[in-house]
Design a protein around this motif. Structure first.
Motif, short mmCIF file in Angstrom:
data_model
loop_
_atom_site.label_atom_id
_atom_site.label_comp_id
_atom_site.label_asym_id
_atom_site.label_seq_id
_atom_site.Cartn_x
_atom_site.Cartn_y
_atom_site.Cartn_z
N PHE A 66 10.87 14.39 0.74
CA PHE A 66 9.81 14.69 -0.22
C PHE A 66 10.42 14.82 -1.61
CE2 PHE A 66 8.88 16.42 3.95
CZ PHE A 66 7.61 15.92 4.22
N ARG A 67 9.99 13.93 -2.51
CA ARG A 67 10.55 13.93 -3.86
C ARG A 67 9.45 14.22 -4.89
NH1 ARG A 67 13.88 8.41 -4.13
NH2 ARG A 67 12.21 7.75 -2.76
N ALA B 286 2.09 16.97 -24.66
CA ALA B 286 1.54 16.93 -23.30
C ALA B 286 1.65 15.53 -22.70
CB ALA B 286 0.08 17.38 -23.32
N LYS B 287 1.46 14.49 -23.54
CA LYS B 287 1.55 13.11 -23.06
C LYS B 287 3.00 12.68 -22.83
CE LYS B 287 -2.74 11.47 -25.16
NZ LYS B 287 -3.35 10.48 -26.09
N GLY B 288 3.94 13.52 -23.25
CA GLY B 288 5.36 13.19 -23.07
C GLY B 288 5.91 13.63 -21.73
N ILE B 289 5.04 14.09 -20.84
CA ILE B 289 5.48 14.54 -19.51
C ILE B 289 4.68 13.81 -18.44
CG2 ILE B 289 5.81 16.51 -17.97
CD1 ILE B 289 5.72 18.32 -20.43
N ASN B 290 5.35 13.05 -17.59
CA ASN B 290 4.72 12.38 -16.45
C ASN B 290 5.22 13.03 -15.16
OD1 ASN B 290 3.36 10.46 -18.02
ND2 ASN B 290 5.14 9.12 -18.05
N TYR B 291 4.31 13.31 -14.24
CA TYR B 291 4.68 13.94 -12.98
C TYR B 291 4.05 13.17 -11.82
CZ TYR B 291 4.55 17.24 -9.07
OH TYR B 291 4.67 17.81 -7.82
N PHE B 292 4.86 12.83 -10.81
CA PHE B 292 4.33 12.17 -9.63
C PHE B 292 5.22 12.51 -8.43
CE2 PHE B 292 7.06 9.32 -11.97
CZ PHE B 292 7.88 8.75 -11.03
N THR B 293 4.71 12.26 -7.25
CA THR B 293 5.45 12.59 -6.03
C THR B 293 5.65 11.36 -5.16
OG1 THR B 293 3.40 13.13 -4.85
CG2 THR B 293 4.52 14.93 -5.98
N ILE B 294 6.74 11.37 -4.39
CA ILE B 294 7.01 10.34 -3.39
C ILE B 294 7.26 11.07 -2.08
CG2 ILE B 294 8.45 8.36 -2.79
CD1 ILE B 294 9.34 8.28 -5.72
N LEU B 295 6.28 11.05 -1.20
CA LEU B 295 6.34 11.83 0.04
C LEU B 295 6.46 10.91 1.24
CD1 LEU B 295 3.45 14.34 -0.84
CD2 LEU B 295 5.88 14.50 -1.44
N ASP B 296 7.56 11.06 1.97
CA ASP B 296 7.80 10.25 3.17
C ASP B 296 7.93 11.22 4.35
OD1 ASP B 296 8.68 8.55 5.17
OD2 ASP B 296 9.95 7.37 3.82
N LYS B 297 6.82 11.43 5.05
CA LYS B 297 6.81 12.40 6.15
C LYS B 297 7.65 11.93 7.33
CE LYS B 297 2.27 14.30 5.00
NZ LYS B 297 0.88 14.56 5.47
N GLU C 81 14.30 17.05 -4.71
CA GLU C 81 14.19 16.45 -3.38
C GLU C 81 14.35 17.52 -2.31
OE1 GLU C 81 16.56 13.19 -0.63
OE2 GLU C 81 16.63 12.99 -2.81
N SER C 82 13.45 17.49 -1.32
CA SER C 82 13.47 18.49 -0.26
C SER C 82 13.17 17.84 1.08
CB SER C 82 12.42 19.59 -0.57
OG SER C 82 12.35 20.52 0.49
N SER C 83 13.57 18.53 2.16
CA SER C 83 13.28 18.03 3.51
C SER C 83 11.93 18.54 4.01
CB SER C 83 14.40 18.45 4.47
OG SER C 83 14.54 19.86 4.46
N ARG D 148 0.82 -1.21 0.00
CA ARG D 148 0.00 0.00 0.00
C ARG D 148 0.85 1.26 0.00
NH1 ARG D 148 -4.93 -1.27 4.30
NH2 ARG D 148 -5.80 -3.07 3.17
N SER D 149 2.15 1.08 0.22
CA SER D 149 3.07 2.22 0.26
C SER D 149 3.35 2.74 -1.14
CB SER D 149 4.38 1.80 0.93
OG SER D 149 5.39 2.75 0.70
N LYS D 150 3.16 4.05 -1.34
CA LYS D 150 3.45 4.66 -2.63
C LYS D 150 4.93 4.52 -2.98
CE LYS D 150 -0.54 6.40 -3.94
NZ LYS D 150 -1.18 6.01 -5.20
N SER D 151 5.79 4.61 -1.96
CA SER D 151 7.22 4.49 -2.18
C SER D 151 7.56 3.10 -2.74
CB SER D 151 7.98 4.72 -0.87
OG SER D 151 9.37 4.57 -1.05
N ASN D 152 6.96 2.05 -2.16
CA ASN D 152 7.20 0.68 -2.65
C ASN D 152 6.62 0.48 -4.04
OD1 ASN D 152 8.61 -0.16 -0.39
ND2 ASN D 152 6.82 -0.99 0.64
N GLN D 153 5.45 1.08 -4.28
CA GLN D 153 4.85 0.98 -5.62
C GLN D 153 5.73 1.64 -6.67
OE1 GLN D 153 0.93 2.64 -5.23
NE2 GLN D 153 0.23 1.04 -3.82
N PHE D 154 6.35 2.76 -6.29
CA PHE D 154 7.28 3.42 -7.20
C PHE D 154 8.51 2.55 -7.45
CE2 PHE D 154 11.11 6.00 -7.72
CZ PHE D 154 10.83 6.57 -8.95
#
Length: 212
Positions: free
Chosen positions: A161-162, A145-156, A200-202, A34-40
């Motif tokens: 935060f990526r 437009a379809k040539g750009i994918n954007y997603f986030t990986i957030l680990d609080k 990537e940010s803190s 269920r973790s987004k990080s693991n799915q990524f």
């Protein structure tokens, strides 16, 4: 000497097959998380294995990886339409993913003419620079437009935060990007057709993007 070489080659192929299966099993495990990080991680592993399988000509692994890319991409809301089309072609073809084509005999009297094939060039990154707080990437032609994918990986919990952009394009030289308020910015050629930009940010930062 030939026998020894053949034996070593066979052992190498078996080792590669075992490694592919192990990596696929690990990716499948991450996909069910269920973790987004693991799915990524699963999505990333499937894509890397797919590229390796294409080079090795391993069609079964290609098929398994395409299924994984499509499944993980849809969970992460990433545009995987191109991979879905490739997967559909595999399903429509033979078990090996190839359609059987009968060779036509050409009469010696008939002349064959070669059709000119127009090759579309890659979107090449020409420059990248800061402009009044905006990070501007300039390409030699307009991006789709379809040539750009954007997603986030957030680990609080780890305060990591990526923000990830996958752009259909190539870079011909290395670019260094820095910002005093951002921990790390990486730009790399993820695969022959895709540039990956990772910010990537803190702490969480408001990010939006547009094509101009």
């Amino acid at each position: 000497m030939l026998r020894v070489f053949s034996l070593l080659l066979l052992l190498t192929l078996l080792a590669n097959a075992a490694t592919n299966q192990q990596l696929l099993q690990q990716a499948d495990k991450h996909l069910k998380s269920r973790s987004k990080s693991n799915q990524f991680k699963a999505y990333d592993a499937y894509k890397q294995l797919y590229i390796n399988a294409l080079v090795e000509g391993n069609e079964q692994v290609c098929y398994d990886c395409l299924k994984g890319i499509v499944a993980s991409g849809r969970k992460l809301r990433i545009d995987v339409s191109q991979y879905a089309k490739k997967l559909e072609k595999f399903k429509q073809g033979t078990p090996q993913g190839k359609k059987e084509v009968k060779k036509k005999k050409i009469s010696p009297k008939k002349k064959t003419t070669k059709k000119k094939i127009k090759v579309t060039g890659q979107k090449r990154l020409e420059s990248i620079q800061w402009n009044k707080g905006d990070l501007v990437l300039s390409f030699d032609s307009r991006l789709n437009a379809k040539g750009i994918n954007y997603f986030t990986i957030l680990d609080k919990r780890k305060r990591r935060f990526r923000y990830v952009f996958e752009i259909h394009g190539v870079q011909t030289k290395k670019h260094t990007i820095k910002h005093k308020e951002i921990k790390r910015i990486r730009l790399a050629q993820y695969n022959p057709n895709t540039l990956r930009l990772v910010i990537e940010s803190s702490k969480t930062i408001p990010i939006s993007f547009k094509r101009d």
